[in-house]
Design an enzyme around this catalytic site. Structure first.
Site, mmCIF file in Angstrom:
data_model
loop_
_atom_site.group_PDB
_atom_site.id
_atom_site.type_symbol
_atom_site.label_atom_id
_atom_site.label_comp_id
_atom_site.label_asym_id
_atom_site.label_seq_id
_atom_site.Cartn_x
_atom_site.Cartn_y
_atom_site.Cartn_z
ATOM 1 N N ARG A 45 4.721 35.708 -4.870
ATOM 2 C CA ARG A 45 4.645 36.796 -5.709
ATOM 3 C C ARG A 45 5.448 37.920 -5.855
ATOM 4 O O ARG A 45 5.636 38.799 -6.594
ATOM 5 C CB ARG A 45 3.213 37.112 -6.304
ATOM 6 C CG ARG A 45 2.248 35.978 -6.941
ATOM 7 C CD ARG A 45 0.772 36.227 -6.896
ATOM 8 N NE ARG A 45 0.451 36.012 -5.799
ATOM 9 C CZ ARG A 45 -1.080 36.308 -5.358
ATOM 10 N NH1 ARG A 45 -1.785 36.478 -6.564
ATOM 11 N NH2 ARG A 45 -1.335 36.190 -4.138
ATOM 12 N N GLY A 46 5.487 38.359 -4.270
ATOM 13 C CA GLY A 46 6.191 39.458 -3.860
ATOM 14 C C GLY A 46 7.482 40.029 -4.523
ATOM 15 O O GLY A 46 7.991 40.848 -4.843
ATOM 16 N N GLU A 100 14.305 36.762 -2.847
ATOM 17 C CA GLU A 100 13.151 36.932 -1.940
ATOM 18 C C GLU A 100 12.782 38.501 -1.747
ATOM 19 O O GLU A 100 13.841 39.293 -1.676
ATOM 20 C CB GLU A 100 12.965 36.041 -0.596
ATOM 21 C CG GLU A 100 12.002 36.287 0.533
ATOM 22 C CD GLU A 100 10.650 35.924 -0.150
ATOM 23 O OE1 GLU A 100 10.310 36.339 -1.092
ATOM 24 O OE2 GLU A 100 9.903 35.218 0.394
ATOM 25 N N ASP A 101 11.576 38.812 -1.423
ATOM 26 C CA ASP A 101 11.399 40.183 -1.311
ATOM 27 C C ASP A 101 11.631 40.825 0.388
ATOM 28 O O ASP A 101 12.446 41.663 0.319
ATOM 29 C CB ASP A 101 9.996 40.634 -1.306
ATOM 30 C CG ASP A 101 8.830 39.644 -0.727
ATOM 31 O OD1 ASP A 101 9.347 38.725 -0.184
ATOM 32 O OD2 ASP A 101 7.729 39.628 -1.096
ATOM 33 N N ASP A 104 11.264 38.354 7.446
ATOM 34 C CA ASP A 104 10.963 38.661 8.488
ATOM 35 C C ASP A 104 11.344 37.853 9.752
ATOM 36 O O ASP A 104 12.310 37.466 10.218
ATOM 37 C CB ASP A 104 9.527 38.989 8.344
ATOM 38 C CG ASP A 104 8.868 39.534 9.868
ATOM 39 O OD1 ASP A 104 9.401 40.176 10.356
ATOM 40 O OD2 ASP A 104 7.604 39.189 9.889
ATOM 41 N N THR A 105 10.392 36.523 10.150
ATOM 42 C CA THR A 105 10.985 35.760 10.916
ATOM 43 C C THR A 105 11.991 35.057 10.323
ATOM 44 O O THR A 105 12.711 34.212 11.134
ATOM 45 C CB THR A 105 9.536 34.889 11.309
ATOM 46 O OG1 THR A 105 9.168 34.147 10.144
ATOM 47 C CG2 THR A 105 8.469 35.797 11.900
ATOM 48 N N GLY A 106 11.899 34.471 9.006
ATOM 49 C CA GLY A 106 12.924 33.817 8.406
ATOM 50 C C GLY A 106 12.262 32.526 8.100
ATOM 51 O O GLY A 106 13.026 31.747 7.723
ATOM 52 N N THR A 108 9.845 31.538 6.226
ATOM 53 C CA THR A 108 9.560 31.053 4.843
ATOM 54 C C THR A 108 10.801 30.578 4.214
ATOM 55 O O THR A 108 10.893 29.547 3.546
ATOM 56 C CB THR A 108 8.951 32.313 4.171
ATOM 57 O OG1 THR A 108 7.714 32.654 4.877
ATOM 58 C CG2 THR A 108 8.576 32.047 2.688
ATOM 59 N N LEU A 109 11.909 31.449 4.251
ATOM 60 C CA LEU A 109 13.056 31.216 3.622
ATOM 61 C C LEU A 109 13.651 29.935 4.138
ATOM 62 O O LEU A 109 14.326 29.196 3.340
ATOM 63 C CB LEU A 109 13.856 32.600 3.749
ATOM 64 C CG LEU A 109 14.079 33.247 2.554
ATOM 65 C CD1 LEU A 109 15.446 34.264 2.545
ATOM 66 C CD2 LEU A 109 14.069 32.682 1.153
ATOM 67 N N PHE A 153 5.702 47.358 8.960
ATOM 68 C CA PHE A 153 4.768 46.916 7.865
ATOM 69 C C PHE A 153 4.972 47.679 6.277
ATOM 70 O O PHE A 153 4.759 48.758 6.686
ATOM 71 C CB PHE A 153 3.517 46.554 8.067
ATOM 72 C CG PHE A 153 2.873 45.537 7.106
ATOM 73 C CD1 PHE A 153 3.046 44.145 7.149
ATOM 74 C CD2 PHE A 153 2.419 46.038 5.726
ATOM 75 C CE1 PHE A 153 2.614 43.354 6.423
ATOM 76 C CE2 PHE A 153 1.723 45.247 4.929
ATOM 77 C CZ PHE A 153 1.949 43.627 5.129
ATOM 78 N N ASP A 160 2.811 43.596 -1.082
ATOM 79 C CA ASP A 160 1.410 44.103 -1.211
ATOM 80 C C ASP A 160 0.620 43.965 0.168
ATOM 81 O O ASP A 160 1.342 43.666 1.279
ATOM 82 C CB ASP A 160 0.511 43.069 -1.844
ATOM 83 C CG ASP A 160 0.279 41.858 -1.147
ATOM 84 O OD1 ASP A 160 1.167 41.195 -0.858
ATOM 85 O OD2 ASP A 160 -0.966 41.322 -0.908
ATOM 86 N N ARG A 166 1.323 46.703 -4.694
ATOM 87 C CA ARG A 166 2.324 46.107 -5.295
ATOM 88 C C ARG A 166 3.063 47.108 -6.411
ATOM 89 O O ARG A 166 4.355 47.067 -6.625
ATOM 90 C CB ARG A 166 2.110 44.736 -6.239
ATOM 91 C CG ARG A 166 1.643 43.745 -5.051
ATOM 92 C CD ARG A 166 1.392 42.586 -5.980
ATOM 93 N NE ARG A 166 0.776 41.373 -5.244
ATOM 94 C CZ ARG A 166 1.180 40.553 -4.339
ATOM 95 N NH1 ARG A 166 2.450 40.564 -4.195
ATOM 96 N NH2 ARG A 166 0.686 39.738 -3.964
HETATM 97 P P1 5GP Z 1 8.822 35.488 7.127
HETATM 98 O O1 5GP Z 1 8.579 34.063 6.905
HETATM 99 O O2 5GP Z 1 10.386 35.699 6.948
HETATM 100 O O3 5GP Z 1 8.440 35.783 8.493
HETATM 101 O O4 5GP Z 1 8.085 36.289 6.296
HETATM 102 C C1 5GP Z 1 8.418 36.563 4.784
HETATM 103 C C2 5GP Z 1 7.268 36.584 4.043
HETATM 104 O O5 5GP Z 1 6.250 37.298 4.689
HETATM 105 C C3 5GP Z 1 7.602 37.426 2.828
HETATM 106 O O6 5GP Z 1 7.870 36.995 1.646
HETATM 107 C C4 5GP Z 1 6.095 38.428 2.736
HETATM 108 O O7 5GP Z 1 5.337 37.782 1.814
HETATM 109 C C5 5GP Z 1 5.685 38.577 4.007
HETATM 110 N N1 5GP Z 1 5.952 39.754 4.728
HETATM 111 C C6 5GP Z 1 6.794 39.958 5.855
HETATM 112 N N2 5GP Z 1 6.999 41.223 6.280
HETATM 113 C C7 5GP Z 1 6.042 41.886 5.206
HETATM 114 C C8 5GP Z 1 5.838 43.393 5.251
HETATM 115 O O8 5GP Z 1 6.074 44.226 5.935
HETATM 116 N N3 5GP Z 1 5.065 43.763 4.121
HETATM 117 C C9 5GP Z 1 4.464 42.947 3.245
HETATM 118 N N4 5GP Z 1 3.730 43.254 2.301
HETATM 119 N N5 5GP Z 1 4.866 41.543 3.437
HETATM 120 C C10 5GP Z 1 5.450 40.953 4.528
#
Ligand code: 5GP
Length: 178
Positions: A45-46, A100-101, A104-106, A108-109, A153, A160, A166
């Site tokens: 939802r972010g 995408e919002d 981080d690790t990448g 999810t994308l 963070f 959120d 949010r």
């Molecule tokens: P990734 O798969 O790239 O590690 O993480 C992506 C998802 O993790 C983002 O879409 C978000 O939902 C959550 N996330 C990662 N870092 C943060 C952060 O600093 N704050 C918040 N609120 N969510 C985060």
């Protein structure tokens, strides 16, 4: 919903965000000018707040759609994500911009991109609001980027912490996250 209040510090102001989103909107509009069938996909939802603001700055026709995923962050460190709400639009032979919002690790994308590629879009690009490269595990081809942030963070502008914050108009560092 927890009642506890956190110590928040502004990292990116509302003015900086609005300026950046407007300039990203202009860039996207320029790049897709003349091409047909642009589908903006916001990840629930972010990224909804960012995607909607971005779409207001587009001067080209587009369709806005949403995809929902279960976040790994609540538990699964292997980055196994699950689609909880699929697209309504068929993206085959469409130009797709995934919005995408934060990356981080990448993981999810990476999962989402692999999934969307199997649906044969004409093109597939990525627009992210925040980039935190410090913890990247999978390389993500980012076409449009709002801000690069340090290893902190953040909350606000759709992001959120346990469904709180949010609604904040700026990006804040959650200083005392446990
Ligand atoms: P990734 O798969 O790239 O590690 O993480 C992506 C998802 O993790 C983002 O879409 C978000 O939902 C959550 N996330 C990662 N870092 C943060 C952060 O600093 N704050 C918040 N609120 N969510 C985060």
């Amino acid at each position: 919903m927890e009642k506890e209040e956190h110590f928040l510090e502004v990292l990116i102001t509302e003015e900086e965000i609005q300026k950046k989103v407007a300039s990203l909107g202009e860039q996207v509009s320029r790049d897709y000018a003349g091409s047909e069938h642009l589908v903006l996909i916001a990840v629930l939802r972010g990224s909804v707040y960012f995607a909607v603001d971005l779409s207001r700055h587009l001067t080209i026709p587009y369709v806005l759609d949403f995809i929902g995923i279960s976040s790994y962050s609540g538990g699964d460190p292997l980055g196994i994500v699950r689609i909880t709400k699929d697209l309504d639009v068929n993206i085959a032979r469409k130009n797709v911009l995934l919005v995408e919002d934060i990356v981080d690790t990448g993981l999810t994308l990476n999962y989402l991109l692999n999934n969307l590629r199997t649906r044969n879009p004409l093109s597939l690009r990525v627009c992210i609001f925040l980039d935190r490269p410090a913890r990247r595990i999978v390389d993500i081809p980012v076409d449009y980027r709002g801000f690069e942030i340090p290893d902190v963070f953040v909350v606000g502008y759709g992001l959120d912490y346990n469904e709180k914050y949010r609604n904040l108009k700026s990006i804040h560092v959650l200083k005392d996250k446990k």
